[in-house]
Design an enzyme around this catalytic site. Structure first.
Site, PDB file in Angstrom:
ATOM      1  N   GLY A  20     -23.659 -68.858  33.474  1.00 38.20           N
ATOM      2  CA  GLY A  20     -24.266 -67.734  34.175  1.00 38.20           C
ATOM      3  C   GLY A  20     -23.275 -66.603  34.364  1.00 38.20           C
ATOM      4  N   CYS A  21     -23.802 -65.430  34.641  1.00 35.75           N
ATOM      5  CA  CYS A  21     -22.941 -64.250  34.729  1.00 35.75           C
ATOM      6  C   CYS A  21     -22.017 -64.328  35.948  1.00 35.75           C
ATOM      7  CB  CYS A  21     -23.774 -62.976  34.740  1.00 35.75           C
ATOM      8  SG  CYS A  21     -25.096 -62.942  35.964  1.00 35.75           S
TER       9      CYS A  21
END
Lengths: 327, 327, 327, 327
Positions: C137-138
């Site tokens: 995920g970012c």
């Protein structure tokens, strides 16, 4: 003014952008009391459920009921909806109606109601005695204020106009061009040379200068900021800069919200106020006119209150001395 | 291309905005090696001391020394500074000079150096054999690209142009109008109808259409975003939309960076690229031309590299296939 | 690399933000050819009908057909959709799958496919031999990169983390919090102390420091800009600043995209790049770690390509030397 | 109130950000008349020469002269300058002084003048009888308002705080970090864990909870917007969400500008107002407190006027019912 002498206002369509601004202005208006704020979809909810910034300022709620026990009714509905609302609801003839949509700006009537175009700088006297007002469009207001003095002097010819508007001009509906990711740092145009406000603009200008052919070339631009309209118009003119400035100052001398600046202006001078600032430049035989406003105030709800003030014999600036955002 | 066959580039004025963009593009250019980056005030410092985004990409340092052991020299200096630099320093005649200032765009020379105006879409062949290039201005590039096909067809008449530019167009000096607090959410204009780029624009257009009187009414606007130029021009035209689109597509057929869009365009389609996108509209007898670019790339350093590619016989797009920011 | 030796890539879900970034990166990747870009709703349309910035760069179209004649498949689907896609479609076992959703980051499998968590700075060797990758995920990427060296040294204790993300982190769906008018100049938080990325973060950190209790107090903030993630974490530490910097530099020595800055960093140093920059500060007994990235590149599509490069034996930086936006 | 009964105010340092806001608020204050606005460098110029948004609202000019014929003096000077001003000028002891700098917030005196820390929500009664006020810092106000009820209940322990501020917080001086090109779309931090406001915050909190050790871990962030402060603090707490909300509502019950929201808040609810909104969340054993304000109003000039209202026996909200910008 004692509370029972206050003007009673009803707001129809109180959940949208212009409805919200109407509420914000009227809540602090010294001579007005808000009788009700109508919104079918929000009936029963407190105002701050929709307009979250009102938390702590009022416990008023939206209502789904209408009443004629008011002095003024503000219609803050979508284009087409105002006409429908007046057709479907019985509004007492004693109630002054101020419509913010474009439904009645070109001479349309509703059940015998005739509407006066509500641009005080064009026709304050007619507004003072009007029963119904068609409040001007946001772009239309700023463009006209930049051109009225020339029209009155019979000096209009083909006009070239650029207008840049904040995102609130497009309302609160969700669409591709209202997505933050798209609009941030972006520029685009729409309705180039065909914007619908051109009709009401031409109508007003021809009132003052019947010979004006009405050629206004208008390029509307989407700006990447929420509030404010910037207009730059230019046309051929024999006036010197000084003559033009004098013409404009004379024209706006008695108008408390429209001022001529001799210095370069920038948009944030007027954001969150009801003012319009105008700056002139002369290059060769071209006269350049910059005119700026907050699209939700002087371009919508603020001007509606200004019209109400005039219609009700109040000080034109009552409730409208608003602190600018400046920064 | 083996390293010793690579083109050796020197960058003068490497600490400014266009110098930084030049470095960013050339660092990843497959056919170029950066010989040195000159900056008197930063001599000895690593590039990332000034261009912080280069941390981790290069350990190159600025130098205060000049050398003629290069193939191409990019002058990324302020207006007036390029002329002075060439007068004060002995640059070998074998070194190709690409100047990004406005000092040589109108036919000026320096020590016998003659400069070809470096707009590939106007005169790629002349650029291919040039020794010195005057790289076009940012506004000038976007406005010309919007008008060249009409000029070539002899169809230009009085033009009305609005241009909106990002803050990088004003450089990195600190001034009231570059303060974030002032510029954020703001709009203003400057040099209305008098912008200095009009001279180079008229010069190019008259090359293609000598009869053109050169009336270009240009309103430059400060946008509240860092990068990109939006241009909307319009003029009278008998062309249908389809004819105009065909004219433009034909004109730009062989040009890899300039494209005609049949859909509405928006600025972020080109930001951080070397592209120019053009969109046409027709309303009544007016032809509307929108043209957009990144002011630091196609409007400055990117176009300078494009010119170098052409001058050095490389693929015109080498090193210039840049990922747009899009969002 | 000759064209027939190029890696053939398929992109599933090519119309979203991460799909678009995948296309932009792969179009210019020297060792990859895009075999197809799958999008049911856009089948048959050119890419630039959705990703308008690609006009002039490719004539590729979306397809509604799948094929197993590819080397790598990128799943750019919403959370939950990747799992469903793999369940419903027969993907040849020879096809490497890189999934950008959160569906397989915690050890989940699909038809026997096991997924390696694709954070190269954590486990490049495992990625090199993996068949399937769960791309991080970012927020998870930026937070982990700020903490990995401490975890490896067994020095983690309760962590306090603030993260600010651009609007692209929320995808392209239209919702109240994605409206430009709302988000411009605004700040808000969401999922405070409960963000779903905490799970994958704890999992990675406990791989390196099994004793770590996993207390990470994370405050996610919506920033009013489109791209980029800023993370500031702090925790108790006996390390001096110099020791901490050395620890981090040693850890990231062989990693081409993650760098330690000794100067103050700012977000735009990494926007539009695949880099992560880290800066350390020490105050009293607290060690402060700032880590920044572009959420769509190092936080999504860029890292996916980095993983592909590693899995396919390419230079880890191939196709990923991207010009930052800087301004 | 008749004009000759109005409170006469003098403003020192009227050309800066807080001076400008002071003028904007006082111009429309029903019970105040501005006696003079002092600015050495702008003496003789109209206010709108500096504060361009005031064009059309007042013809007042700056003066270089001081006078003691006032009731209240607002010092809107830089840090260190207020102390110097009071040392160098003889201010009549009958003049109430409200200082917006940080010079007198920690118990400092000047010529026998003692200053009361002007946070009405902390000590309205002391303010009511004070002769001199040290107006709190912008971050300090928002952080304290988020913690006061806990301190009063003796429930404070180590606090973790993130604060995001608009660019006006840094004043109008031109510096690299105030350049639009740099700050737009950017994020950065400064004075992490060492911000100077921590001293006045600890002092207030220990007044209410003497046992509090004063551990406040504060991460200040530069936001890319002009106005407003967002604070998120969290700490360990045994209170349920409902108990905490009740505690806060009770504490702020009699305070007209500080309100507890049960819904998620966002910064623009308070921008351009004198309000502070607070929202609470509970996750595990952590209590999260969000508190927001306009840094120039509740965080500076608005609070100064609030203090004046209290000191002069006026309605605490007089002149401070300001329309929010909302959008």
């Amino acid at each position: 003014m004692a509370n029972d002498k206050k003007i009673k206002a009803g707001i129809i369509g109180g959940a949208g952008y212009t409805g919200g601004e109407m509420i914000r202005v009227l809540l602090n208006h010294p001579d007005v009391t808000i009788a009700y704020i109508h919104s079918r979809s929000n009936a029963g909810n407190p105002l701050y459920a929709v307009h979250a910034d009102l938390l702590g300022e009022t416990e008023l709620t939206f209502t789904g009921e209408l009443s004629n026990d008011i002095d003024v009714m503000f219609l803050c509905l979508g284009h087409g909806e105002a006409k429908k609302f007046l057709a479907e609801n019985e509004i007492a003839p004693t109630v002054k109606v101020i419509d913010l949509s474009q439904d009645f700006r070109l001479g349309e009537t509703s059940n015998g109601r005739e509407f006066v175009y509500g641009l005080p700088e064009l026709q304050r006297e007619k507004i003072a005695t009007a029963s119904n007002i068609a409040n001007p469009g946001c772009f239309a207001t700023a463009i006209q204020l930049g051109l009225l003095p020339l029209a009155k002097a019979g000096l209009l010819n083909e006009v070239h106009t650029t207008g840049i508007t904040g995102s609130t001009g497009a309302g609160q509906s969700l669409q591709a061009t209202s997505h933050f990711t798209w609009r941030a740092n972006n520029v685009s145009t729409y309705k180039v040379l065909t914007h619908q406000h051109l009709k009401e603009i031409r109508r007003s200008l021809q009132l003052l200068q019947p010979s004006f052919g009405g050629e206004i070339n208008f390029v509307p631009v989407r700006g990447d900021y929420p509030r404010g309209i910037w207009i730059t118009s230019y046309l051929q003119s024999d006036l010197t800069l000084e003559e033009a400035q004098q013409l404009y100052k004379n024209y706006y001398a008695g108008h408390p919200f429209t001022h001529v600046s001799e210095k370069q202006i920038d948009l944030k001078q007027v954001v969150n106020t009801n003012k319009c600032l105008i700056q002139l430049e002369k290059t060769g035989n071209k006269l350049v006119i910059h005119s700026i406003e907050d699209n939700l105030l002087k371009g919508a709800s603020g001007q509606a209150v200004q019209n109400m003030n005039i219609m009700c014999g109040l000080d034109e600036t009552a409730g409208l001395k608003l602190k600018s955002i400046v920064f």
